[in-house]
Design a protein around this motif. Structure first.
Motif, PDB file in Angstrom:
ATOM      1  N   ILE A   1      -6.687   2.385   7.280  1.00  0.00           N
ATOM      2  CA  ILE A   1      -7.907   2.334   6.479  1.00  0.00           C
ATOM      3  C   ILE A   1      -7.693   1.491   5.228  1.00  0.00           C
ATOM      4  O   ILE A   1      -8.539   0.675   4.864  1.00  0.00           O
ATOM      5  CB  ILE A   1      -8.365   3.764   6.111  1.00  0.00           C
ATOM      6  N   SER A   2      -6.551   1.661   4.584  1.00  0.00           N
ATOM      7  CA  SER A   2      -6.259   0.946   3.333  1.00  0.00           C
ATOM      8  C   SER A   2      -6.158  -0.561   3.510  1.00  0.00           C
ATOM      9  O   SER A   2      -6.509  -1.313   2.603  1.00  0.00           O
ATOM     10  CB  SER A   2      -4.960   1.472   2.722  1.00  0.00           C
ATOM     11  N   VAL A   3      -5.655  -1.011   4.657  1.00  0.00           N
ATOM     12  CA  VAL A   3      -5.479  -2.459   4.863  1.00  0.00           C
ATOM     13  C   VAL A   3      -6.539  -3.058   5.777  1.00  0.00           C
ATOM     14  O   VAL A   3      -6.530  -4.256   6.032  1.00  0.00           O
ATOM     15  CB  VAL A   3      -4.064  -2.810   5.389  1.00  0.00           C
TER      16      VAL A   3
ATOM     17  N   VAL B   1       0.844  -1.203   0.000  1.00  0.00           N
ATOM     18  CA  VAL B   1       0.000   0.000   0.000  1.00  0.00           C
ATOM     19  C   VAL B   1       0.876   1.249   0.000  1.00  0.00           C
ATOM     20  O   VAL B   1       0.650   2.176  -0.790  1.00  0.00           O
ATOM     21  CB  VAL B   1      -0.972  -0.006   1.206  1.00  0.00           C
ATOM     22  N   ILE B   2       1.864   1.295   0.879  1.00  0.00           N
ATOM     23  CA  ILE B   2       2.743   2.472   0.923  1.00  0.00           C
ATOM     24  C   ILE B   2       3.472   2.628  -0.410  1.00  0.00           C
ATOM     25  O   ILE B   2       3.527   3.722  -0.973  1.00  0.00           O
ATOM     26  CB  ILE B   2       3.755   2.384   2.079  1.00  0.00           C
ATOM     27  N   ALA B   3       4.022   1.525  -0.913  1.00  0.00           N
ATOM     28  CA  ALA B   3       4.839   1.582  -2.126  1.00  0.00           C
ATOM     29  C   ALA B   3       4.023   1.900  -3.376  1.00  0.00           C
ATOM     30  O   ALA B   3       4.420   2.753  -4.172  1.00  0.00           O
ATOM     31  CB  ALA B   3       5.582   0.261  -2.314  1.00  0.00           C
TER      32      ALA B   3
ATOM     33  N   ILE C   1      -1.603  -1.154  13.765  1.00  0.00           N
ATOM     34  CA  ILE C   1      -0.519  -0.823  12.830  1.00  0.00           C
ATOM     35  C   ILE C   1       0.688  -0.305  13.611  1.00  0.00           C
ATOM     36  O   ILE C   1       1.815  -0.768  13.417  1.00  0.00           O
ATOM     37  CB  ILE C   1      -0.979   0.235  11.800  1.00  0.00           C
ATOM     38  N   GLU C   2       0.445   0.659  14.516  1.00  0.00           N
ATOM     39  CA  GLU C   2       1.540   1.305  15.233  1.00  0.00           C
ATOM     40  C   GLU C   2       2.210   0.415  16.271  1.00  0.00           C
ATOM     41  O   GLU C   2       3.415   0.535  16.501  1.00  0.00           O
ATOM     42  CB  GLU C   2       1.029   2.570  15.920  1.00  0.00           C
ATOM     43  N   GLU C   3       1.462  -0.466  16.905  1.00  0.00           N
ATOM     44  CA  GLU C   3       2.021  -1.259  18.007  1.00  0.00           C
ATOM     45  C   GLU C   3       2.425  -2.677  17.623  1.00  0.00           C
ATOM     46  O   GLU C   3       3.269  -3.272  18.293  1.00  0.00           O
ATOM     47  CB  GLU C   3       1.012  -1.309  19.162  1.00  0.00           C
TER      48      GLU C   3
ATOM     49  N   GLY D   1       5.435   5.214  -2.357  1.00  0.00           N
ATOM     50  CA  GLY D   1       6.530   5.043  -1.414  1.00  0.00           C
ATOM     51  C   GLY D   1       6.430   5.903  -0.167  1.00  0.00           C
ATOM     52  O   GLY D   1       7.258   5.801   0.720  1.00  0.00           O
ATOM     53  N   GLY D   2       5.426   6.758  -0.093  1.00  0.00           N
ATOM     54  CA  GLY D   2       5.218   7.596   1.070  1.00  0.00           C
ATOM     55  C   GLY D   2       5.775   8.981   0.864  1.00  0.00           C
ATOM     56  O   GLY D   2       6.283   9.303  -0.202  1.00  0.00           O
ATOM     57  N   PRO D   3       5.657   9.819   1.856  1.00  0.00           N
ATOM     58  CA  PRO D   3       5.168   9.530   3.200  1.00  0.00           C
ATOM     59  C   PRO D   3       3.646   9.430   3.244  1.00  0.00           C
ATOM     60  O   PRO D   3       2.948  10.088   2.477  1.00  0.00           O
ATOM     61  CB  PRO D   3       5.660  10.714   4.030  1.00  0.00           C
ATOM     62  N   VAL D   4       3.183   8.584   4.154  1.00  0.00           N
ATOM     63  CA  VAL D   4       1.753   8.388   4.369  1.00  0.00           C
ATOM     64  C   VAL D   4       1.515   8.144   5.856  1.00  0.00           C
ATOM     65  O   VAL D   4       2.337   7.527   6.524  1.00  0.00           O
ATOM     66  CB  VAL D   4       1.217   7.235   3.487  1.00  0.00           C
ATOM     67  N   GLY D   5       0.417   8.638   6.356  1.00  0.00           N
ATOM     68  CA  GLY D   5       0.107   8.518   7.777  1.00  0.00           C
ATOM     69  C   GLY D   5      -0.420   7.150   8.167  1.00  0.00           C
ATOM     70  O   GLY D   5      -0.962   6.409   7.338  1.00  0.00           O
ATOM     71  N   ALA D   6      -0.276   6.834   9.436  1.00  0.00           N
ATOM     72  CA  ALA D   6      -0.717   5.539   9.959  1.00  0.00           C
ATOM     73  C   ALA D   6      -2.218   5.348   9.799  1.00  0.00           C
ATOM     74  O   ALA D   6      -2.681   4.237   9.507  1.00  0.00           O
ATOM     75  CB  ALA D   6      -0.315   5.395  11.427  1.00  0.00           C
ATOM     76  N   LYS D   7      -2.989   6.405   9.965  1.00  0.00           N
ATOM     77  CA  LYS D   7      -4.439   6.297   9.826  1.00  0.00           C
ATOM     78  C   LYS D   7      -4.820   5.906   8.399  1.00  0.00           C
ATOM     79  O   LYS D   7      -5.686   5.049   8.185  1.00  0.00           O
ATOM     80  CB  LYS D   7      -5.110   7.614  10.211  1.00  0.00           C
TER      81      LYS D   7
END
Length: 87
Positions: A37-39, A20-22, A46-48, A27-33
């Motif tokens: 949502i995308s996955v 998703v990021i790539a 995601i963060e932990e 490749g980003g930058p993209v936020g965790a939120k």
């Protein structure tokens, strides 16, 4: 094999996060939120759960602007580097 864990220990969700990021966010930058949502996962998960391992193995960089994939992640997933456009 049944759990779809690859040779580096990445599971399906971790590969989806990287893809998703790539691919979806060049490749980003993209936020965790946005990643969550995308996955279809919770931001906290995601963060932990996923992000620390991806950072530890050098596949994700966490910047002030968001998460970015690294060349190592692209090579592992056999993806081409994103084409950045200048506006």
């Amino acid at each position: 094999a049944l759990l779809r864990i690859d040779e580096l220990g990445l599971d399906e969700i971790e590969r989806r996060i990287l893809t998703v990021i790539a691919e979806d966010f060049s490749g980003g930058p993209v936020g965790a939120k946005t990643i969550a949502i995308s996955v279809g996962e919770e931001v906290r998960t995601i963060e932990e759960v996923y992000e620390p391992f991806l950072i530890q193995i050098g596949f994700v960089k966490r910047t002030p602007q968001g998460r970015e994939t690294t060349p190592a992640a692209l090579a592992h997933l056999k993806l081409n580097p994103p084409q950045k456009t200048l506006f």
